[in-house]
Motif scaffolding. Structure first.
Motif, PDB file in Angstrom:
ATOM      1  N   SER A  58       0.829  -1.218   0.000  1.00 47.76           N
ATOM      2  CA  SER A  58       0.000   0.000   0.000  1.00 47.76           C
ATOM      3  C   SER A  58       0.858   1.260   0.000  1.00 47.76           C
ATOM      4  N   LEU A  59       1.769   1.351  -0.942  1.00 44.50           N
ATOM      5  CA  LEU A  59       2.633   2.530  -1.029  1.00 44.50           C
ATOM      6  C   LEU A  59       1.801   3.780  -1.297  1.00 44.50           C
ATOM      7  N   SER A  60       2.106   4.826  -0.568  1.00 39.51           N
ATOM      8  CA  SER A  60       1.384   6.085  -0.752  1.00 39.51           C
ATOM      9  C   SER A  60       2.362   7.229  -0.634  1.00 39.51           C
ATOM     10  N   ALA A  61       1.985   8.360  -1.216  1.00 44.37           N
ATOM     11  CA  ALA A  61       2.862   9.529  -1.207  1.00 44.37           C
ATOM     12  C   ALA A  61       3.042  10.057   0.204  1.00 44.37           C
ATOM     13  N   ALA A  62       4.186  10.670   0.423  1.00 45.23           N
ATOM     14  CA  ALA A  62       4.504  11.211   1.738  1.00 45.23           C
ATOM     15  C   ALA A  62       3.674  12.448   2.034  1.00 45.23           C
ATOM     16  N   HIS A  63       3.459  12.697   3.304  1.00 44.12           N
ATOM     17  CA  HIS A  63       2.902  13.965   3.733  1.00 44.12           C
ATOM     18  C   HIS A  63       4.010  15.013   3.675  1.00 44.12           C
ATOM     19  N   GLY A  64       3.633  16.257   3.533  1.00 41.26           N
ATOM     20  CA  GLY A  64       4.633  17.291   3.366  1.00 41.26           C
ATOM     21  C   GLY A  64       4.992  17.412   1.897  1.00 41.26           C
ATOM     22  N   ASP A  65       6.057  18.137   1.592  1.00 37.21           N
ATOM     23  CA  ASP A  65       6.400  18.309   0.182  1.00 37.21           C
ATOM     24  C   ASP A  65       7.840  17.931  -0.117  1.00 37.21           C
ATOM     25  N   LEU A  66       8.305  16.855   0.528  1.00 31.47           N
ATOM     26  CA  LEU A  66       9.621  16.292   0.251  1.00 31.47           C
ATOM     27  C   LEU A  66       9.486  14.793   0.027  1.00 31.47           C
ATOM     28  N   PRO A  67      10.375  14.185  -0.760  1.00 34.05           N
ATOM     29  CA  PRO A  67      10.316  12.730  -0.943  1.00 34.05           C
ATOM     30  C   PRO A  67      10.507  11.996   0.388  1.00 34.05           C
ATOM     31  N   ASP A  68       9.832  10.879   0.524  1.00 37.27           N
ATOM     32  CA  ASP A  68       9.953  10.043   1.712  1.00 37.27           C
ATOM     33  C   ASP A  68      10.789   8.821   1.353  1.00 37.27           C
ATOM     34  N   PHE A  69      12.035   8.801   1.838  1.00 40.67           N
ATOM     35  CA  PHE A  69      12.933   7.706   1.486  1.00 40.67           C
ATOM     36  C   PHE A  69      12.677   6.455   2.317  1.00 40.67           C
TER      37      PHE A  69
END
Length: 603
Positions: free
Chosen positions: A279-290
């Motif tokens: 269930s990959l989802s985009a990070a919160h905030g506006d930076l990539p989540d490594f």
């Protein structure tokens, strides 16, 4: 300047035009106002209001900014006076600042996208910066002062920015974290005892609901025991455990939790759905989540913590970066002529990993004679001529861990451009003068821990949980790095500095553990379970559309991971984090918390 939109509200004074948008946690944004200056603190500042006022008065009288960086916590401090604005970022870089210089004005903020928009720039991802973060994450000179958006600069850990009345900017490093030449191991242990105790006590004393991680490792266990000793009520502590993919944490956690009846143990059970890559989802905030690969596990843990109450959640993040010397510490022994210790340490490290003792020794001595500039030039060559092999422990005997098989993912043009960026970084090494390779490598790990914890805090926001890592406090960092990396190592001992620092404060039994929990089994099982969706994502990578990544090469590494063959898993996780961010970076900025300041020319 007119107000950007109805969601923003004026926050302070006429010295600058500033707006705050979105939701902030209680205490996350603090303001101290005086007749001749204003202080804004964003992040985790645990100092009392009285102490902040007294120290601000002292700073305004003397001009010495040091006391603004010595409060318990990890935070961004912005001092505004009639003729200037000065910002100081915490030493871990957990709360960076972004800025954009214009004609007679400078826009600053805690969100790079917001800064770009207020500066009337179209937010455009900086592809080269993203590549550097994926393939060379432990080489800070490559991305300073760049951010993930073109035209927006980033002020990182330990750095300061001054904006003058004319709008001009100057940047410097206010604390290089160079080991003190006259300090000894005992001095660092004494300083760490005081700083870590203050860091934990300040969070306990702040009131509100408090919980803690309890993995059974030294760092989180130490923090939890310090907190329980200060509390006058039980402390809920949490251990994640997946019975089908154990990380070797639960057995230690159960043994240690029995040492203090004030600890109330909660086991967070994992399942097939919490494996990596689910269930990959985009990070919160506006930076990539490594760390996006572990998002299902992280959300499960945060949800369980939130069930017991919302508030501060303590963890041990940052402890490894500060307390476990990187392999480059061996070069430090050679540099100071401690060849007897060097021989012993090389023998121990080689034996533990079934490596050649002669090779470990040779690499250590060679590194002791290699400057940072020379290492950067070698890295550029390595990027241009990648080796088709996975790295091993000895490849980290360097200023940074060498990139491995993941370099084959880069297209030829991307390799050329990234190598040029590395060579250009040789002109940006002045902030690291005085650091040996081991100290530099530890600093890289520290900054990575700060970035990880920043993103964890953003992901936890929706749960009402505020993760706090006392090891990332400025004074804790200073204490641990008071002595060089090779002095933080002791033959056969695991985290000896922490053991000595907390002697008598926490149960000595917790220091009997010399291993760390590993999620490798979850990574491989999760990759196999999510293989179909991962292959679809790899086939449509945004960076492949930019012709800087070869999706076929990435697919080869993914297939190896699915087959449980050794492959560059951390690099793949970073690439997935970037891809998810690129696919969603256009989302409505209303979901992003942040502040923006426009410092206009006073001339």
């Amino acid at each position: 300047m007119p107000r950007p939109d109805a969601r923003c509200r004026p926050s302070w004074g006429d010295l600058v035009s500033q707006w705050v948008s979105g939701s902030w946690r209680p205490g996350e944004l603090r303001v101290v106002s005086r007749d001749d200056g204003l202080l804004i603190v964003a992040g985790q500042c645990l100092a009392t209001s009285a102490r902040m006022r007294a120290d601000l008065d002292k700073v305004l009288r003397s001009g010495d900014l040091t006391s603004l960086t010595c409060w318990p916590g990890s935070y961004l401090a912005i001092l505004v006076r009639e003729d200037s604005l000065t910002a100081l970022v915490d030493l871990a870089g957990q709360y960076p600042l972004y800025y954009c210089e214009g004609k007679g004005e400078t826009v600053i903020g805690t969100r790079p996208r917001g800064v770009a928009e207020v500066a009337k720039m179209r937010p455009q991802p900086d592809v080269l910066t993203l590549l550097a973060q994926v393939f060379c994450p432990a080489v800070p000179p490559l991305t300073e002062p760049r951010s993930v958006y073109s035209g927006v600069s980033r002020l990182g850990g330990g750095q300061a920015l001054r904006v003058s009345a004319t709008g001009s900017c100057s940047v410097w490093t206010y604390d290089r974290l160079v080991p003190h030449p006259d300090a000894h191991f005992d001095d660092a242990a004494t300083a760490l005892r005081a700083a870590l105790s203050e860091a934990v006590n300040a969070r306990v004393d702040s009131g509100g609901h408090l919980t803690a991680d309890f993995s059974g490792g030294l760092d989180s266990s130490s923090v939890a025991f310090l907190a329980s000793g200060r509390l006058n009520r039980p402390l809920d502590v949490f251990t994640y455990h997946n019975p089908d993919s154990p990380a070797d944490d639960l057995v230690h956690a159960e043994r240690y939790v029995s040492l203090d009846e004030r600890l109330r143990h909660v086991v967070v059970h994992g399942s097939e759905d919490t494996l990596s890559y689910q269930s990959l989802s985009a990070a919160h905030g506006d930076l990539p989540d490594f760390a996006v690969a572990a998002s299902a596990r992280t959300r499960t843990r945060l949800a369980r913590v939130a069930e017991t109450g919302r508030g501060i959640h303590l963890d041990g993040d940052g402890g490894d970066a500060l307390l476990v010397p990187p392999p480059a510490y061996l070069a430090g022994l050679a540099q100071v002529g401690a060849f007897g210790r060097l021989v012993d340490e090389c023998r121990l490290q080689a034996k533990a990993r079934r490596l050649s003792r002669a090779d470990v020794m040779a690499r250590s001595v060679r590194l002791s004679l290699t400057s940072l500039e020379r290492a950067l030039r070698r890295l550029a060559l390595r990027i241009e001529r990648p080796l088709d092999r996975n790295t091993q422990w000895s490849d980290a005997i360097g200023w940074w861990p060498e990139p491995g098989a993941e370099l084959a993912w880069l297209t030829e043009q991307a390799r050329i451009e990234l190598a040029e960026l590395v060579r250009a970084a040789t002109a940006n090494v002045e902030p690291y003068e005085g650091l040996a390779a081991g100290d530099f490598a530890a600093l890289g790990e520290l900054r990575a821990a700060g970035a990880f914890h920043r993103q964890l805090g953003e992901n936890a926001r929706e749960f009402g949980v505020w993760p706090h890592a006392p090891f990332l406090d400025n004074n804790v960092i200073r204490a641990c790095l008071l002595v060089p990396a090779h002095e933080r190592a002791r033959k056969g001992a695991f985290k000896p500095l922490l053991r000595q620092a907390l002697s008598g404060l926490v149960p000595g039994e917790i220091f009997s553990r010399t291993t760390k929990g590993s999620y490798t089994i979850e990574d491989y099982r999760g990759a196999k379970r999510a293989a179909a969706s991962l292959r679809r994502r790899v086939a449509t990578l945004k960076l492949a559309e930019q012709r800087v990544i070869d999706p076929v090469a990435v697919r080869g590494s993914l297939d190896a991971i699915v087959a449980r063959v050794r492959a560059p898993v951390p690099a793949l996780n970073r690439l997935l984090g970037v891809d998810l961010w690129l696919q969603t970076s256009h989302r409505d900025e209303e979901t992003v918390r942040g502040s923006v300041v426009r410092a206009e020319s006073c001339s």
